[in-house]
Design a protein around this motif. Structure first.
Motif, PDB file in Angstrom:
ATOM      1  N   ASN A   1       0.660  -1.224  -0.065  1.00  0.00           N
ATOM      2  CA  ASN A   1       0.054   0.154  -0.045  1.00  0.00           C
ATOM      3  C   ASN A   1       0.921   1.225  -0.068  1.00  0.00           C
ATOM      4  O   ASN A   1       1.537   1.484   1.074  1.00  0.00           O
ATOM      5  CB  ASN A   1      -1.028   0.021   1.114  1.00  0.00           C
ATOM      6  N   PRO A   2       0.991   1.965  -1.214  1.00  0.00           N
ATOM      7  CA  PRO A   2       1.926   3.298  -1.211  1.00  0.00           C
ATOM      8  C   PRO A   2       1.503   4.150  -0.150  1.00  0.00           C
ATOM      9  O   PRO A   2       2.370   5.017   0.446  1.00  0.00           O
ATOM     10  CB  PRO A   2       1.636   3.789  -2.561  1.00  0.00           C
ATOM     11  N   ASN A   3       0.106   4.145   0.395  1.00  0.00           N
ATOM     12  CA  ASN A   3      -0.158   5.105   1.480  1.00  0.00           C
ATOM     13  C   ASN A   3       0.166   4.651   2.730  1.00  0.00           C
ATOM     14  O   ASN A   3       0.046   5.573   3.577  1.00  0.00           O
ATOM     15  CB  ASN A   3      -1.453   5.692   1.361  1.00  0.00           C
ATOM     16  N   CYS A   4       0.459   3.618   2.904  1.00  0.00           N
ATOM     17  CA  CYS A   4       0.801   2.963   4.428  1.00  0.00           C
ATOM     18  C   CYS A   4       2.050   3.921   5.232  1.00  0.00           C
ATOM     19  O   CYS A   4       2.880   4.115   4.328  1.00  0.00           O
ATOM     20  CB  CYS A   4       1.246   1.478   4.234  1.00  0.00           C
ATOM     21  N   VAL A   5       1.877   4.112   6.512  1.00  0.00           N
ATOM     22  CA  VAL A   5       2.611   4.795   7.017  1.00  0.00           C
ATOM     23  C   VAL A   5       4.188   4.245   7.230  1.00  0.00           C
ATOM     24  O   VAL A   5       5.093   4.821   7.284  1.00  0.00           O
ATOM     25  CB  VAL A   5       2.087   5.101   8.448  1.00  0.00           C
ATOM     26  N   SER A   6       4.100   2.890   6.935  1.00  0.00           N
ATOM     27  CA  SER A   6       5.476   2.358   7.138  1.00  0.00           C
ATOM     28  C   SER A   6       6.230   2.603   5.888  1.00  0.00           C
ATOM     29  O   SER A   6       7.574   2.419   5.690  1.00  0.00           O
ATOM     30  CB  SER A   6       5.205   0.605   7.132  1.00  0.00           C
ATOM     31  N   ASN A   7       5.760   3.182   4.857  1.00  0.00           N
ATOM     32  CA  ASN A   7       6.477   3.257   3.583  1.00  0.00           C
ATOM     33  C   ASN A   7       6.863   4.792   3.592  1.00  0.00           C
ATOM     34  O   ASN A   7       7.558   5.473   2.609  1.00  0.00           O
ATOM     35  CB  ASN A   7       5.619   3.122   2.343  1.00  0.00           C
ATOM     36  N   HIS A   8       6.339   5.732   4.698  1.00  0.00           N
ATOM     37  CA  HIS A   8       6.671   7.040   4.652  1.00  0.00           C
ATOM     38  C   HIS A   8       7.567   7.593   5.835  1.00  0.00           C
ATOM     39  O   HIS A   8       8.237   8.705   5.804  1.00  0.00           O
ATOM     40  CB  HIS A   8       5.414   7.976   4.602  1.00  0.00           C
ATOM     41  N   GLU A   9       7.348   6.858   6.831  1.00  0.00           N
ATOM     42  CA  GLU A   9       8.393   7.287   8.022  1.00  0.00           C
ATOM     43  C   GLU A   9       9.511   6.093   8.270  1.00  0.00           C
ATOM     44  O   GLU A   9       9.493   5.133   7.571  1.00  0.00           O
ATOM     45  CB  GLU A   9       7.209   7.460   9.206  1.00  0.00           C
ATOM     46  N   TYR A  10       9.969   6.555   9.219  1.00  0.00           N
ATOM     47  CA  TYR A  10      11.239   5.689   9.646  1.00  0.00           C
ATOM     48  C   TYR A  10      10.711   4.497  10.469  1.00  0.00           C
ATOM     49  O   TYR A  10      10.971   4.447  11.909  1.00  0.00           O
ATOM     50  CB  TYR A  10      12.732   6.161  10.387  1.00  0.00           C
ATOM     51  N   THR A  11       9.854   3.741  10.026  1.00  0.00           N
ATOM     52  CA  THR A  11       8.994   2.712  10.728  1.00  0.00           C
ATOM     53  C   THR A  11       9.560   1.246  10.271  1.00  0.00           C
ATOM     54  O   THR A  11       9.479   1.060   8.964  1.00  0.00           O
ATOM     55  CB  THR A  11       7.728   2.999  10.317  1.00  0.00           C
ATOM     56  N   THR A  12       9.826   0.627  10.898  1.00  0.00           N
ATOM     57  CA  THR A  12      10.097  -1.072  10.611  1.00  0.00           C
ATOM     58  C   THR A  12       8.843  -1.582  10.102  1.00  0.00           C
ATOM     59  O   THR A  12       7.889  -1.444  10.961  1.00  0.00           O
ATOM     60  CB  THR A  12      10.775  -1.730  11.579  1.00  0.00           C
ATOM     61  N   SER A  13       8.704  -2.140   8.874  1.00  0.00           N
ATOM     62  CA  SER A  13       7.529  -2.786   8.412  1.00  0.00           C
ATOM     63  C   SER A  13       7.218  -4.071   9.418  1.00  0.00           C
ATOM     64  O   SER A  13       7.953  -4.677  10.034  1.00  0.00           O
ATOM     65  CB  SER A  13       7.696  -3.232   7.217  1.00  0.00           C
ATOM     66  N   ARG A  14       5.995  -4.390   9.553  1.00  0.00           N
ATOM     67  CA  ARG A  14       5.499  -5.528  10.363  1.00  0.00           C
ATOM     68  C   ARG A  14       3.998  -6.206   9.815  1.00  0.00           C
ATOM     69  O   ARG A  14       3.205  -5.412   9.438  1.00  0.00           O
ATOM     70  CB  ARG A  14       5.249  -4.767  11.784  1.00  0.00           C
ATOM     71  N   PHE A  15       4.274  -7.319   9.848  1.00  0.00           N
ATOM     72  CA  PHE A  15       2.941  -8.248   9.273  1.00  0.00           C
ATOM     73  C   PHE A  15       2.779  -9.446  10.059  1.00  0.00           C
ATOM     74  O   PHE A  15       3.705  -9.891  10.608  1.00  0.00           O
ATOM     75  CB  PHE A  15       3.490  -8.568   7.822  1.00  0.00           C
ATOM     76  N   TYR A  16       1.574  -9.560  10.236  1.00  0.00           N
ATOM     77  CA  TYR A  16       1.230 -10.668  11.082  1.00  0.00           C
ATOM     78  C   TYR A  16       0.755 -11.895   9.734  1.00  0.00           C
ATOM     79  O   TYR A  16       0.119 -11.340   8.764  1.00  0.00           O
ATOM     80  CB  TYR A  16      -0.451 -10.474  11.636  1.00  0.00           C
ATOM     81  N   VAL A  17       1.233 -13.071  10.150  1.00  0.00           N
ATOM     82  CA  VAL A  17       1.039 -14.118   9.140  1.00  0.00           C
ATOM     83  C   VAL A  17      -0.297 -14.614   9.628  1.00  0.00           C
ATOM     84  O   VAL A  17      -0.742 -15.253  10.389  1.00  0.00           O
ATOM     85  CB  VAL A  17       1.980 -15.380   9.279  1.00  0.00           C
ATOM     86  N   VAL A  18      -1.321 -14.518   8.316  1.00  0.00           N
ATOM     87  CA  VAL A  18      -2.665 -14.930   8.465  1.00  0.00           C
ATOM     88  C   VAL A  18      -2.840 -16.478   8.282  1.00  0.00           C
ATOM     89  O   VAL A  18      -3.530 -17.357   8.555  1.00  0.00           O
ATOM     90  CB  VAL A  18      -3.418 -14.221   7.513  1.00  0.00           C
ATOM     91  N   SER A  19      -1.928 -16.723   6.932  1.00  0.00           N
ATOM     92  CA  SER A  19      -2.077 -18.294   6.780  1.00  0.00           C
ATOM     93  C   SER A  19      -0.472 -18.486   6.161  1.00  0.00           C
ATOM     94  O   SER A  19       0.225 -17.629   5.569  1.00  0.00           O
ATOM     95  CB  SER A  19      -3.031 -18.267   5.426  1.00  0.00           C
ATOM     96  N   LYS A  20      -0.059 -19.850   6.437  1.00  0.00           N
ATOM     97  CA  LYS A  20       1.429 -19.967   6.276  1.00  0.00           C
ATOM     98  C   LYS A  20       1.473 -20.859   4.849  1.00  0.00           C
ATOM     99  O   LYS A  20       2.574 -20.433   4.012  1.00  0.00           O
ATOM    100  CB  LYS A  20       2.047 -20.958   7.146  1.00  0.00           C
ATOM    101  N   ASP A  21       0.587 -21.478   4.442  1.00  0.00           N
ATOM    102  CA  ASP A  21       0.414 -22.249   3.203  1.00  0.00           C
ATOM    103  C   ASP A  21      -1.044 -22.325   2.392  1.00  0.00           C
ATOM    104  O   ASP A  21      -1.663 -23.089   2.937  1.00  0.00           O
ATOM    105  CB  ASP A  21       0.814 -23.738   3.525  1.00  0.00           C
ATOM    106  N   PRO A  22      -1.353 -21.474   1.451  1.00  0.00           N
ATOM    107  CA  PRO A  22      -0.264 -20.479   0.845  1.00  0.00           C
ATOM    108  C   PRO A  22      -0.054 -19.390   1.640  1.00  0.00           C
ATOM    109  O   PRO A  22      -0.839 -18.894   2.654  1.00  0.00           O
ATOM    110  CB  PRO A  22      -1.245 -20.098  -0.331  1.00  0.00           C
ATOM    111  N   LEU A  23       0.952 -18.675   1.707  1.00  0.00           N
ATOM    112  CA  LEU A  23       1.488 -17.600   2.639  1.00  0.00           C
ATOM    113  C   LEU A  23       0.605 -16.431   2.438  1.00  0.00           C
ATOM    114  O   LEU A  23       0.364 -15.980   1.024  1.00  0.00           O
ATOM    115  CB  LEU A  23       2.866 -17.080   2.299  1.00  0.00           C
TER     116      LEU A  23
END
Ligand code: CTP
Length: 151
Positions: free
Chosen positions: A109-131
């Motif tokens: 998402n180009p508007n996500c704050v993680s792409n605009h500030e010095y923020t480390t990206s962070r994701f939750y794994v909803v499903s492993k297979d398929p990821l």
């Protein structure tokens, strides 16, 4: 066919069955390029029965934990990790996708704050297979090709 010998290590960690060409990325993700002391070996494009070609990373004198190594699951989902002591493999485990992925993947998402500030990206794994993963900041989900494009 002549067999290429990649030297054995006395003590440390061997990450095997890395997709060919991804060994250097594995080294970077694990920060092994910044470790002083032990010898670091990268064998690239080694013939493999299972994968055709594979990369292998060997780290002398350092025992990596399962948790640390799981960071590479996105680029090397079939890698095996071998702990070597006195020249023998004493532990062997497969990498596993962790519950949370931080700092490796960019949010699509180009508007996500993680792409605009010095923020480390962070994701939750909803499903492993398929990821399938969900961004902690904007809740955008990503899967398949989109994940690979944003690594
Ligand atoms: N290895 C090493 N130094 C040692 C022992 C093993 O670098 N002293 C490496 C081997 O070269 C191999 C990996 O550790 O890349 C795993 O070794 P081993 O379990 O003996 O090999 P395989 O049985 O072929 O492993 P797998 O079944 O996981 O493919």
């Amino acid at each position: 066919m002549a067999e290429l010998k990649v030297s054995a290590i006395r003590e440390g960690t061997v990450i095997d069955h890395i997709p060919a060409g991804k060994g250097l990325e594995v080294i970077k993700i694990l920060g092994l390029n910044r470790v002083n002391g032990g010898i670091l070996l990268l064998a690239a494009h080694v013939p493999s029965k299972k994968l055709g070609r594979k990369d292998i990373v060997k780290v002398e004198g350092k025992f990596l934990s399962e948790e640390e190594v799981n960071k590479i699951a996105l680029i090397a989902p079939n890698a095996t990790v071998n702990i070597v002591r006195d020249y023998k493999v004493t532990e062997k485990f497969k990498v596993d996708v962790p519950e949370e992925i931080t700092g490796i993947l960019r949010c699509a998402n180009p508007n996500c704050v993680s792409n605009h500030e010095y923020t480390t990206s962070r994701f939750y794994v909803v499903s492993k297979d398929p990821l399938k993963v969900r961004c902690h900041y904007c809740e955008r989900t990503m899967e398949g090709e989109e994940i690979l494009r944003n690594l």
